[in-house]
Enzyme design. Structure first.
Site, PDB file in Angstrom:
ATOM      1  N   ALA A 158       3.165  -0.817   4.757  1.00  0.00           N
ATOM      2  CA  ALA A 158       2.730  -0.864   6.153  1.00  0.00           C
ATOM      3  C   ALA A 158       2.216  -2.247   6.564  1.00  0.00           C
ATOM      4  CB  ALA A 158       1.664   0.197   6.403  1.00  0.00           C
ATOM      5  N   ARG A 171       7.677   0.445  13.472  1.00  0.00           N
ATOM      6  CA  ARG A 171       8.177  -0.070  12.185  1.00  0.00           C
ATOM      7  C   ARG A 171       9.291  -1.101  12.377  1.00  0.00           C
ATOM      8  NH1 ARG A 171       5.777   3.350   8.314  1.00  0.00           N
ATOM      9  NH2 ARG A 171       5.428   5.409   9.193  1.00  0.00           N
ATOM     10  N   TYR A 185      11.448   8.585   1.215  1.00  0.00           N
ATOM     11  CA  TYR A 185      11.437   7.418   0.324  1.00  0.00           C
ATOM     12  C   TYR A 185      12.232   7.605  -0.971  1.00  0.00           C
ATOM     13  CZ  TYR A 185       7.858   5.854   3.546  1.00  0.00           C
ATOM     14  OH  TYR A 185       7.181   5.485   4.679  1.00  0.00           O
ATOM     15  N   ARG A 206      13.371   4.626  12.465  1.00  0.00           N
ATOM     16  CA  ARG A 206      12.143   5.419  12.424  1.00  0.00           C
ATOM     17  C   ARG A 206      11.303   5.144  13.679  1.00  0.00           C
ATOM     18  NH1 ARG A 206       9.415   4.842   6.720  1.00  0.00           N
ATOM     19  NH2 ARG A 206       8.327   6.671   7.566  1.00  0.00           N
ATOM     20  N   HIS A 217      12.868  -2.702   2.048  1.00  0.00           N
ATOM     21  CA  HIS A 217      12.276  -1.417   2.421  1.00  0.00           C
ATOM     22  C   HIS A 217      13.171  -0.307   1.909  1.00  0.00           C
ATOM     23  CE1 HIS A 217       9.356  -3.403   4.879  1.00  0.00           C
ATOM     24  NE2 HIS A 217      10.334  -4.149   5.352  1.00  0.00           N
ATOM     25  N   LEU A 218      12.538   0.717   1.389  1.00  0.00           N
ATOM     26  CA  LEU A 218      13.292   1.882   0.910  1.00  0.00           C
ATOM     27  C   LEU A 218      13.990   2.572   2.070  1.00  0.00           C
ATOM     28  CD1 LEU A 218      10.368   3.006  -1.300  1.00  0.00           C
ATOM     29  CD2 LEU A 218      12.624   2.494  -2.237  1.00  0.00           C
ATOM     30  N   SER A 219      13.247   2.780   3.154  1.00  0.00           N
ATOM     31  CA  SER A 219      13.782   3.486   4.322  1.00  0.00           C
ATOM     32  C   SER A 219      14.392   2.477   5.300  1.00  0.00           C
ATOM     33  CB  SER A 219      12.659   4.268   5.008  1.00  0.00           C
ATOM     34  OG  SER A 219      11.655   3.388   5.477  1.00  0.00           O
ATOM     35  N   PRO A 222       0.790  -1.226   0.000  1.00  0.00           N
ATOM     36  CA  PRO A 222       0.000   0.000   0.000  1.00  0.00           C
ATOM     37  C   PRO A 222       0.828   1.286   0.000  1.00  0.00           C
ATOM     38  CG  PRO A 222      -0.177  -1.132   2.110  1.00  0.00           C
ATOM     39  CD  PRO A 222       0.499  -2.079   1.162  1.00  0.00           C
ATOM     40  N   ASN A 223       0.324   2.229  -0.770  1.00  0.00           N
ATOM     41  CA  ASN A 223       0.840   3.600  -0.870  1.00  0.00           C
ATOM     42  C   ASN A 223       2.138   3.716  -1.656  1.00  0.00           C
ATOM     43  OD1 ASN A 223      -1.271   4.939   0.608  1.00  0.00           O
ATOM     44  ND2 ASN A 223      -0.463   3.947   2.432  1.00  0.00           N
ATOM     45  N   ARG A 265       5.118  12.156  -3.345  1.00  0.00           N
ATOM     46  CA  ARG A 265       5.113  12.736  -1.996  1.00  0.00           C
ATOM     47  C   ARG A 265       6.252  12.130  -1.177  1.00  0.00           C
ATOM     48  NH1 ARG A 265      -0.722  11.747  -1.661  1.00  0.00           N
ATOM     49  NH2 ARG A 265      -1.625  13.217  -3.100  1.00  0.00           N
ATOM     50  N   GLU A 304      12.914  -9.533   1.683  1.00  0.00           N
ATOM     51  CA  GLU A 304      12.140  -8.372   2.126  1.00  0.00           C
ATOM     52  C   GLU A 304      12.933  -7.099   1.835  1.00  0.00           C
ATOM     53  OE1 GLU A 304      11.286  -8.660   6.289  1.00  0.00           O
ATOM     54  OE2 GLU A 304      10.427  -6.636   6.402  1.00  0.00           O
ATOM     55  N   ASN A 316       8.203  -5.660  -0.888  1.00  0.00           N
ATOM     56  CA  ASN A 316       8.079  -4.492  -0.024  1.00  0.00           C
ATOM     57  C   ASN A 316       6.600  -4.398   0.317  1.00  0.00           C
ATOM     58  OD1 ASN A 316       7.910  -2.105   1.316  1.00  0.00           O
ATOM     59  ND2 ASN A 316       9.039  -0.890  -0.186  1.00  0.00           N
ATOM     60  N   ASP A 355       1.495 -15.786   6.411  1.00  0.00           N
ATOM     61  CA  ASP A 355       1.034 -17.161   6.163  1.00  0.00           C
ATOM     62  C   ASP A 355       1.141 -17.516   4.678  1.00  0.00           C
ATOM     63  OD1 ASP A 355       0.497 -17.530   8.839  1.00  0.00           O
ATOM     64  OD2 ASP A 355      -1.663 -17.211   8.668  1.00  0.00           O
TER      65      ASP A 355
HETATM   66  O1  CA2 Z   1      10.535   1.985   3.712  1.00  0.00           O
HETATM   67  C1  CA2 Z   1       9.712   1.290   3.129  1.00  0.00           C
HETATM   68  O2  CA2 Z   1       9.871   0.843   1.999  1.00  0.00           O
HETATM   69  C2  CA2 Z   1       8.357   1.009   3.808  1.00  0.00           C
HETATM   70  O3  CA2 Z   1       7.974  -0.321   3.480  1.00  0.00           O
HETATM   71  C3  CA2 Z   1       7.377   2.010   3.224  1.00  0.00           C
HETATM   72  C4  CA2 Z   1       6.001   1.947   3.874  1.00  0.00           C
HETATM   73  C5  CA2 Z   1       6.121   2.020   5.389  1.00  0.00           C
HETATM   74  O4  CA2 Z   1       4.851   1.847   5.984  1.00  0.00           O
HETATM   75  C6  CA2 Z   1       7.068   0.963   5.927  1.00  0.00           C
HETATM   76  O5  CA2 Z   1       7.161   1.114   7.331  1.00  0.00           O
HETATM   77  C7  CA2 Z   1       8.445   1.114   5.321  1.00  0.00           C
HETATM   78  C8  CA2 Z   1       5.147   3.127   3.422  1.00  0.00           C
HETATM   79  C9  CA2 Z   1       5.021   3.266   1.962  1.00  0.00           C
HETATM   80  C10 CA2 Z   1       4.342   4.567   1.718  1.00  0.00           C
HETATM   81  O6  CA2 Z   1       4.921   5.156   0.583  1.00  0.00           O
HETATM   82  C11 CA2 Z   1       4.666   6.469   0.391  1.00  0.00           C
HETATM   83  C12 CA2 Z   1       5.336   7.043  -0.658  1.00  0.00           C
HETATM   84  C13 CA2 Z   1       5.160   8.367  -0.925  1.00  0.00           C
HETATM   85  C14 CA2 Z   1       4.291   9.125  -0.163  1.00  0.00           C
HETATM   86  C15 CA2 Z   1       3.623   8.532   0.882  1.00  0.00           C
HETATM   87  C16 CA2 Z   1       3.801   7.196   1.153  1.00  0.00           C
END
Ligand code: CA2
Length: 148
Positions: free
Chosen positions: A79, A113, A25, A109, A102-104, A12-13, A20, A100, A76, A89
């Site tokens: 959330a 997380r 990210y 953080r 993650h960008l961040s 998601p997102n 944004r 796995e 990835n 599962d």
């Molecule tokens: O760091 C990552 O890749 C995350 O998986 C990104 C998720 C976050 O919930 C994880 O804790 C770490 C969030 C992705 C949301 O991406 C956005 C990108 C641009 C603007 C808003 C959200």
């Protein structure tokens, strides 16, 4: 395994990338990341099936289908990483190697997380390197699959 297919799955997102929150990210859009994954995959003699969904059930369906259609999963889960036992599962049931991503750096953080359900099914975790993490994951996957 020459010509293996890797499912690169985004939760998601992540469709908002580049639009944004570039400070957290990075500047790349998801389409940019897909393009660089396809390039790197070709060099590694892998095929990539790159997908994104905002819906937990859709991600679960794709992971279930990967058992038949793919040789490994780079995930990835956004959330859902921190909440989804359903995705955990499905990953376990797939019996595929999982990496796995993650960008961040999720350990730098908020505390919530730091726990990942996905990690319990993953061979390894790459976080904090932005879009480069996806390419590192493909390189690791190429090695993992070769070893099996
Ligand atoms: O760091 C990552 O890749 C995350 O998986 C990104 C998720 C976050 O919930 C994880 O804790 C770490 C969030 C992705 C949301 O991406 C956005 C990108 C641009 C603007 C808003 C959200």
């Amino acid at each position: 395994m020459a010509g293996a297919t890797i499912l690169v799955l985004n939760g998601p997102n992540l469709n908002l990338l580049g639009v944004r929150e570039p400070a957290t990210y990075g500047p790349d859009t998801l389409a940019d990341i897909e393009e660089s994954c396809l390039e790197r995959a070709a060099e590694l003699d892998l095929a990539v099936d790159f997908r994104q969904s905002n819906h937990e059930g859709q991600l679960v369906d794709w992971i279930q289908e990967a058992r038949e259609n793919a040789d490994g999963i780079v995930l990835n889960a956004g959330a859902y990483t921190h909440t989804s036992i359903a995705i955990l599962d499905a990953l376990k049931a797939s019996e595929l190697p999982v990496i796995e991503v993650h960008l961040s750096n999720i350990h730098r953080r908020e505390n919530f997380r730091r726990h990942s359900y996905v990690s319990e099914a993953a061979q390894g975790v790459i976080c904090g390197f932005g879009a480069l993490g996806y390419l590192l994951a493909l390189e690791a996957m190429a090695q993992l699959i070769k070893r099996d």
